[in-house]
Scaffold this active site. Structure first.
Site, short mmCIF file in Angstrom:
data_model
loop_
_atom_site.label_atom_id
_atom_site.label_comp_id
_atom_site.label_asym_id
_atom_site.label_seq_id
_atom_site.Cartn_x
_atom_site.Cartn_y
_atom_site.Cartn_z
CE1 TYR A 178 -6.61 -3.25 3.05
CE2 TYR A 178 -8.99 -3.26 2.77
CZ TYR A 178 -7.78 -3.93 2.80
OH TYR A 178 -7.75 -5.29 2.57
CE LYS A 199 -5.98 -5.62 -0.96
NZ LYS A 199 -4.74 -6.43 -0.75
N1 LIG Z 1 -8.65 -9.97 6.56
C1 LIG Z 1 -9.62 -9.84 5.67
O1 LIG Z 1 -10.82 -9.95 6.00
C2 LIG Z 1 -9.29 -9.56 4.24
C3 LIG Z 1 -7.98 -9.42 3.80
N2 LIG Z 1 -7.73 -9.19 2.46
C4 LIG Z 1 -6.36 -9.06 1.94
O2 LIG Z 1 -5.67 -10.26 2.27
C5 LIG Z 1 -4.28 -9.99 2.45
C6 LIG Z 1 -3.84 -10.58 3.75
O3 LIG Z 1 -4.59 -9.96 4.80
P1 LIG Z 1 -4.56 -10.50 6.29
O4 LIG Z 1 -3.91 -11.81 6.33
O5 LIG Z 1 -5.91 -10.34 6.83
O6 LIG Z 1 -3.65 -9.39 6.97
P2 LIG Z 1 -2.38 -9.56 7.92
O7 LIG Z 1 -2.06 -8.21 8.41
O8 LIG Z 1 -2.63 -10.63 8.92
O9 LIG Z 1 -1.27 -10.06 6.91
C7 LIG Z 1 -0.57 -9.22 6.08
C8 LIG Z 1 0.89 -9.62 6.13
O10 LIG Z 1 1.61 -8.74 5.29
C9 LIG Z 1 2.79 -8.38 5.95
N3 LIG Z 1 3.28 -7.09 5.52
C10 LIG Z 1 2.74 -5.88 5.78
N4 LIG Z 1 3.51 -4.93 5.28
C11 LIG Z 1 4.55 -5.53 4.66
C12 LIG Z 1 5.68 -5.08 3.96
N5 LIG Z 1 5.92 -3.77 3.81
N6 LIG Z 1 6.54 -5.98 3.46
C13 LIG Z 1 6.33 -7.32 3.65
N7 LIG Z 1 5.29 -7.80 4.31
C14 LIG Z 1 4.40 -6.92 4.82
C15 LIG Z 1 2.43 -8.33 7.43
O11 LIG Z 1 3.58 -8.44 8.27
C16 LIG Z 1 1.47 -9.49 7.55
O12 LIG Z 1 2.14 -10.66 7.95
C17 LIG Z 1 -4.13 -8.47 2.37
O13 LIG Z 1 -3.61 -8.14 1.12
C18 LIG Z 1 -5.55 -7.95 2.54
O14 LIG Z 1 -5.73 -6.74 1.86
C19 LIG Z 1 -8.75 -9.12 1.56
C20 LIG Z 1 -10.03 -9.25 1.95
C21 LIG Z 1 -10.42 -9.48 3.31
C1 LIG Z 2 -20.44 -2.21 15.82
C2 LIG Z 2 -19.40 -1.88 14.83
C3 LIG Z 2 -19.95 -0.95 13.83
C4 LIG Z 2 -18.89 -3.16 14.18
C5 LIG Z 2 -17.55 -2.95 13.58
C6 LIG Z 2 -17.16 -4.13 12.73
C7 LIG Z 2 -16.01 -3.77 11.80
C8 LIG Z 2 -14.76 -3.62 12.61
C9 LIG Z 2 -15.90 -4.79 10.69
C10 LIG Z 2 -17.21 -4.91 9.90
C11 LIG Z 2 -16.87 -5.27 8.47
C12 LIG Z 2 -15.36 -5.51 8.50
C13 LIG Z 2 -14.58 -5.37 7.20
C14 LIG Z 2 -15.14 -6.26 6.10
O1 LIG Z 2 -15.19 -7.60 6.52
C15 LIG Z 2 -14.37 -6.14 4.81
C16 LIG Z 2 -12.90 -6.10 4.94
C17 LIG Z 2 -12.14 -6.44 3.87
C18 LIG Z 2 -10.75 -6.27 3.85
O2 LIG Z 2 -10.12 -6.40 2.80
C19 LIG Z 2 -10.03 -5.90 5.07
C20 LIG Z 2 -10.85 -6.01 6.31
C21 LIG Z 2 -12.27 -5.46 6.14
C22 LIG Z 2 -12.17 -3.98 5.80
C23 LIG Z 2 -13.08 -5.71 7.43
C24 LIG Z 2 -12.53 -4.85 8.60
C25 LIG Z 2 -13.41 -4.90 9.86
C26 LIG Z 2 -14.86 -4.53 9.56
C27 LIG Z 2 -14.95 -3.09 9.12
#
Ligand SMILES: NC(=O)C1=CN([C@@H]2O[C@H](COP(=O)(O)OP(=O)(O)OC[C@H]3O[C@@H](n4cnc5c(N)ncnc54)[C@H](O)[C@@H]3O)[C@@H](O)[C@H]2O)C=CC1
Ligand SMILES: CC(C)CCC[C@@H](C)[C@H]1CC[C@H]2[C@@H]3[C@H](O)CC4=CC(=O)CC[C@]4(C)[C@H]3CC[C@]12C
Length: 410
Positions: A200, A204
């Site tokens: 992952y 990214k």
């Molecule tokens: N959730 C988090 O804590 C973090 C997320 N991100 C980034 O933010 C972005 C959004 O993440 P989330 O909303 O958390 O994830 P999510 O899984 O809820 O949203 C991702 C969306 O992308 C769509 N998707 C996946 N594969 C696809 C494909 N082949 N074609 C078209 N659409 C596709 C999925 O259907 C989903 O709706 C991602 O790029 C992720 O890497 C970055 C930092 C932290």
């Molecule tokens: C007791 C366990 C060890 C607790 C597990 C917690 C984990 C599932 C989550 C702790 C930190 C999270 C990640 C972090 O917030 C950074 C992230 C950034 C992204 O771009 C995608 C999600 C994630 C990797 C997020 C995923 C869950 C954790 C690993």
């Protein structure tokens, strides 16, 4: 985007627009982007909430209005993705106006589907991605979606003449690294040895590099592409699946969760509404401030407090009736390391029979157990970002959401 500034209506495309973050970006654009004329929501799986936009039935939506469905003809024999359009009358901050919302069911790994969706868009916000640190998807698929998908978006911009691209990157592009070095309230210029092994963060990092490198490329028509990347830390808020999983687990354990990570380990978190707002602002300002913002990275930040992953979650789960047991980890660290390794083995052994993908594995343990927090004002200096939601607001909204949906199957 420039001259006829006030009058011109812009076409925005949000990839991954039905994901956790994507949905907030879509809603934020509808509420707060005055120049929005058409909004294309591109996703592999279109969410039912798109339909609900028409009635404004979820999260106290602001908009309501009529809708229509228009088939889009396939071009030159190339099959177009499934497309549905509706005209929304959005109640915007500055008044009521129509916005065409186009829902496109498509796959970013398919170059022709991406090109069809990008054609004619002024701005692309590329949030689509495969977020998997649990071993659910293969490294190959993660690479295809996150890296090849991003390459397809860039090439589509170049071919079709779209000039502005905002990419959702991640803190994971920087760290924590495999050595577990702390990143303590660092900023975009803080030196840190980024070492990626997990698919992952590798994907990214590569995708972010492609986006930044594409800044300045000439798009169809001869003008330069302007790109930037936003790096959220761990996002929380309405729609956060892992938060809901922890809540349900706590309910199963009689209202208790057990501390596993020392309270002294700080983990960066940012509210989803503020991350969405930052995307909208960055997209809006990319043209006017192209020289300053083009090719830049920005950490996403707001007023959320610096806490350990578990203590932070308790800010929401506590008011929902859960309690975190222990002021220090109840399980020794060596045992967690052992259990994480055991989970990897079980995942591998069970793979022919079922998908075993628990939250605990060596990678997630390392991330949760390593300090990684940001302290920066770069987004404020470069494009005037201020968090839209205070910590109190973000907390209240998240608590209400956990209470409303945490126990249900939604
Ligand atoms: N959730 C988090 O804590 C973090 C997320 N991100 C980034 O933010 C972005 C959004 O993440 P989330 O909303 O958390 O994830 P999510 O899984 O809820 O949203 C991702 C969306 O992308 C769509 N998707 C996946 N594969 C696809 C494909 N082949 N074609 C078209 N659409 C596709 C999925 O259907 C989903 O709706 C991602 O790029 C992720 O890497 C970055 C930092 C932290
Ligand atoms: C007791 C366990 C060890 C607790 C597990 C917690 C984990 C599932 C989550 C702790 C930190 C999270 C990640 C972090 O917030 C950074 C992230 C950034 C992204 O771009 C995608 C999600 C994630 C990797 C997020 C995923 C869950 C954790 C690993």
């Amino acid at each position: 985007m420039a001259d006829s500034a006030q009058a011109q209506k812009l076409v925005y495309l949000v990839t991954g627009g039905c994901g956790f973050l994507g949905e907030h970006v879509v809603r934020m654009l509808l509420q707060r982007e005055p120049r929005l004329g058409e909004l294309r929501v591109f996703d592999l799986h279109l969410g039912p909430w798109l339909e609900e936009l028409k009635t404004g039935s979820r999260w106290g939506s602001l908009w309501r209005g009529g809708c229509g469905r228009f088939p889009i003809p396939s071009q030159a024999g190339i099959p177009t993705p499934a497309v549905e359009q509706m005209i929304l009358v959005s109640v915007h901050m500055d008044g009521i106006r129509p916005v065409r919302v186009t829902a496109i069911q498509g796959d970013v790994t398919q170059a022709h589907e991406v090109a069809a969706a990008v054609a004619g868009a002024h701005v692309v916000i590329h949030t689509a991605g495969l977020v998997d640190v649990f071993g659910r998807a293969s490294p190959k698929i993660i690479h295809e979606v996150n890296v090849q998908g991003t390459r397809n978006v860039i090439e589509a911009c170049v071919q079709t003449g779209t000039r502005f691209l905002v990419y959702t990157s991640s803190m994971e592009v920087v760290g924590p690294n495999t050595k577990g070095d702390p990143f303590y309230r660092g900023n975009e210029d803080t030196p840190y040895e980024a070492v990626h092994r997990h698919p992952y963060p590798c994907s990214k990092a590569l995708a972010e590099w492609l986006v930044l490198e594409a800044n300045g490329r000439k798009v169809c028509g001869g003008l330069p592409l302007v790109t930037c990347a936003l790096r959220p830390t761990g996002i929380y808020g309405e729609g956060h699946q892992i938060m809901r999983d922890f809540y349900r687990q706590g309910l199963r354990l009689g209202g208790r969760l057990f501390r596993a990570i020392p309270a002294s380990v700080e983990h960066g978190r940012v509210y989803v509404g503020n991350v969405a707002w930052m995307h909208v602002l960055a997209a809006r300002e990319l043209e006017r401030r192209a020289a300053l913002m083009g090719g830049q990275v920005y950490f996403c930040y707001d007023g959320s407090p610096y806490k350990s992953y578990e203590d932070f979650n308790m800010e929401f789960l506590g008011p929902c009736g859960l309690r975190l047991v222990g002021t220090r980890p109840l399980v020794p660290y060596w045992l967690l390391v052992f259990l994480a390794a055991l989970n990897v083995l079980l995942q591998w052994l069970l793979r022919p029979l079922l998908l075993y993908a628990p939250l605990l594995n060596p990678y997630t343990l390392a991330v949760a157990n390593t300090t990684f927090t940001v302290s920066t004002d770069k987004a404020q200096r470069h494009f005037g970002y201020e968090p839209l939601f205070s910590w109190e607001d973000s907390r209240t909204r998240t608590i209400l959401w956990v209470q409303a949906t945490g126990g249900s199957a939604q």
